[in-house]
Write an enzyme that holds these catalytic residues in place. Structure first.
Site, PDB file in Angstrom:
ATOM      1  N   ASN A 259       0.505  -3.094   5.257  1.00 39.19           N
ATOM      2  CA  ASN A 259      -0.210  -1.827   5.395  1.00 39.19           C
ATOM      3  C   ASN A 259      -1.416  -1.693   4.477  1.00 39.19           C
ATOM      4  O   ASN A 259      -2.348  -0.967   4.796  1.00 39.19           O
ATOM      5  CB  ASN A 259       0.758  -0.664   5.123  1.00 39.19           C
ATOM      6  CG  ASN A 259       0.041   0.648   4.954  1.00 39.19           C
ATOM      7  OD1 ASN A 259      -0.438   1.254   5.909  1.00 39.19           O
ATOM      8  ND2 ASN A 259      -0.063   1.099   3.694  1.00 39.19           N
TER       9      ASN A 259
ATOM     10  N   THR B  82     -12.217  -6.633  10.586  1.00 39.93           N
ATOM     11  CA  THR B  82     -10.972  -6.973   9.885  1.00 39.93           C
ATOM     12  C   THR B  82      -9.760  -6.524  10.687  1.00 39.93           C
ATOM     13  O   THR B  82      -8.744  -7.227  10.745  1.00 39.93           O
ATOM     14  CB  THR B  82     -10.913  -6.343   8.485  1.00 39.93           C
ATOM     15  OG1 THR B  82     -10.830  -4.908   8.566  1.00 39.93           O
ATOM     16  CG2 THR B  82     -12.131  -6.716   7.659  1.00 39.93           C
ATOM     17  N   LYS B  83      -9.854  -5.365  11.324  1.00 38.41           N
ATOM     18  CA  LYS B  83      -8.705  -4.841  12.071  1.00 38.41           C
ATOM     19  C   LYS B  83      -8.531  -5.572  13.403  1.00 38.41           C
ATOM     20  O   LYS B  83      -7.404  -5.735  13.888  1.00 38.41           O
ATOM     21  CB  LYS B  83      -8.864  -3.337  12.279  1.00 38.41           C
ATOM     22  CG  LYS B  83      -8.780  -2.531  10.981  1.00 38.41           C
ATOM     23  CD  LYS B  83      -7.487  -2.820  10.237  1.00 38.41           C
ATOM     24  CE  LYS B  83      -7.332  -1.985   8.976  1.00 38.41           C
ATOM     25  NZ  LYS B  83      -6.039  -2.234   8.292  1.00 38.41           N
TER      26      LYS B  83
ATOM     27  N   TYR C 234     -15.220  -3.132   8.937  1.00 39.94           N
ATOM     28  CA  TYR C 234     -13.842  -2.647   9.013  1.00 39.94           C
ATOM     29  C   TYR C 234     -13.237  -3.005  10.370  1.00 39.94           C
ATOM     30  O   TYR C 234     -12.100  -3.492  10.448  1.00 39.94           O
ATOM     31  CB  TYR C 234     -13.824  -1.136   8.792  1.00 39.94           C
ATOM     32  CG  TYR C 234     -12.446  -0.520   8.823  1.00 39.94           C
ATOM     33  CD1 TYR C 234     -11.537  -0.748   7.796  1.00 39.94           C
ATOM     34  CD2 TYR C 234     -12.050   0.313   9.874  1.00 39.94           C
ATOM     35  CE1 TYR C 234     -10.266  -0.179   7.812  1.00 39.94           C
ATOM     36  CE2 TYR C 234     -10.793   0.891   9.901  1.00 39.94           C
ATOM     37  CZ  TYR C 234      -9.911   0.642   8.864  1.00 39.94           C
ATOM     38  OH  TYR C 234      -8.652   1.211   8.889  1.00 39.94           O
TER      39      TYR C 234
ATOM     40  N   GLY D 235       0.813  -1.223   0.000  1.00 38.95           N
ATOM     41  CA  GLY D 235       0.000   0.000   0.000  1.00 38.95           C
ATOM     42  C   GLY D 235       0.838   1.260   0.000  1.00 38.95           C
ATOM     43  O   GLY D 235       0.517   2.232   0.703  1.00 38.95           O
TER      44      GLY D 235
ATOM     45  N   ARG E 134       0.065   5.768  -1.465  1.00 36.69           N
ATOM     46  CA  ARG E 134      -0.496   6.978  -0.858  1.00 36.69           C
ATOM     47  C   ARG E 134      -0.640   6.791   0.650  1.00 36.69           C
ATOM     48  O   ARG E 134      -0.424   5.705   1.188  1.00 36.69           O
ATOM     49  CB  ARG E 134      -1.865   7.317  -1.472  1.00 36.69           C
ATOM     50  CG  ARG E 134      -2.931   6.252  -1.252  1.00 36.69           C
ATOM     51  CD  ARG E 134      -4.275   6.669  -1.817  1.00 36.69           C
ATOM     52  NE  ARG E 134      -5.332   5.713  -1.496  1.00 36.69           N
ATOM     53  CZ  ARG E 134      -6.618   5.948  -1.589  1.00 36.69           C
ATOM     54  NH1 ARG E 134      -7.040   7.134  -1.999  1.00 36.69           N
ATOM     55  NH2 ARG E 134      -7.508   5.041  -1.289  1.00 36.69           N
TER      56      ARG E 134
END
Length: 250
Positions: free
Chosen positions: A91, A159-160, A156, A12, A15
């Site tokens: 990342n 997943t984290k 989200y 990743g 950006r």
């Protein structure tokens, strides 16, 4: 330079936090395999600038985290380089902001595939190289949402949270090979991904709960990644480092 003579894989990198980590690693002397989903002139120019400025090697690798064949091709290129891989930074990721009742299962599966399963698979490939060396550092990008479980981020956050469990589990498995595994849990960090996916009123409300009363900067996450990757953190493994400005209740 904290990472001189070390070689890192960072996903990743095009950006946001990934780009900031790449710059911080370059500043600290690391050679880098810079992974991105797609090639772009801006990305290539950024790489050339960093190589020229810090006199290190940066090799771009392009693959979609959901495309196993593309990932395998990238791994083959890494192996062909004959470089020892000292650091892996997982990342890459995507975000979704929606109330649970409005979250589609298609989107939920996509988040889990990109943010967890793909990271797990890439790590399996790289750990094979690290175990032969009897050393290595893995840094997984989680989120304070994976700990605090904010409203509107059910998929989200899941997943984290998975990345945190993954981090702690493999830290126990890989310690005997001198491989350290830690996670970073950023809070409200001003990146394109955050701005594009989070309404301004939610950002303002969240800032009220931050002790430092400001957003984080991507380079501040990069600094923590450099520390965890360096020998200064040689006795740190299985940990989740919150970098969130002190969110109330955290």
């Amino acid at each position: 330079m904290l990472l001189a003579n070390k070689c890192a894989i960072i996903t990743g990198c095009n950006r946001g936090i990934g780009a900031a980590i790449m710059r911080k690693f370059a500043q600290n002397g690391a050679d880098i395999f810079a992974c991105a989903r797609k090639e772009s002139e801006e990305f290539k120019e950024n790489i050339e600038k960093l190589k020229s400025e810090y006199h290190i090697s940066i090799i771009p690798l392009y693959f979609d985290m959901q495309n196993e064949q593309e990932m395998i091709a990238a791994i083959k290129e890494i192996r062909a380089s004959k470089k020892n891989i000292d650091i892996l930074v997982n990342n890459a990721g995507i975000i979704d902001v929606s109330l649970f009742q409005m979250t589609s299962m298609k989107k939920a599966r996509e988040l889990m595939e990109v943010n967890f399963f793909a990271q797990m698979q890439l790590t399996q490939y790289i750990v094979k190289l690290m175990t032969r060396q009897k050393r290595g550092v893995i840094i997984n990008m989680s989120s304070n949402t994976g700990i605090d479980c904010n409203a509107g981020r059910s998929s989200y956050a899941a997943t984290k949270a998975s990345m945190i469990a993954f981090t702690k589990t493999i830290a126990k498995e890989l310690g005997e090979y001198n491989i350290r595994v830690n996670a970073i849990a950023p809070g409200l960090v001003m990146t394109d991904m955050l701005v594009d996916n989070t309404p301004e009123d939610i950002i303002k409300e969240t800032l009220k709960e931050v002790c430092l009363k400001r957003e984080g900067r991507p380079e501040e996450i990069g600094d923590v990644a450099v520390f965890l990757a360096s020998d200064m953190a040689s006795y740190i493994t299985g940990q989740v480092i919150r970098v969130d400005g002190g969110i109330y209740g955290g």
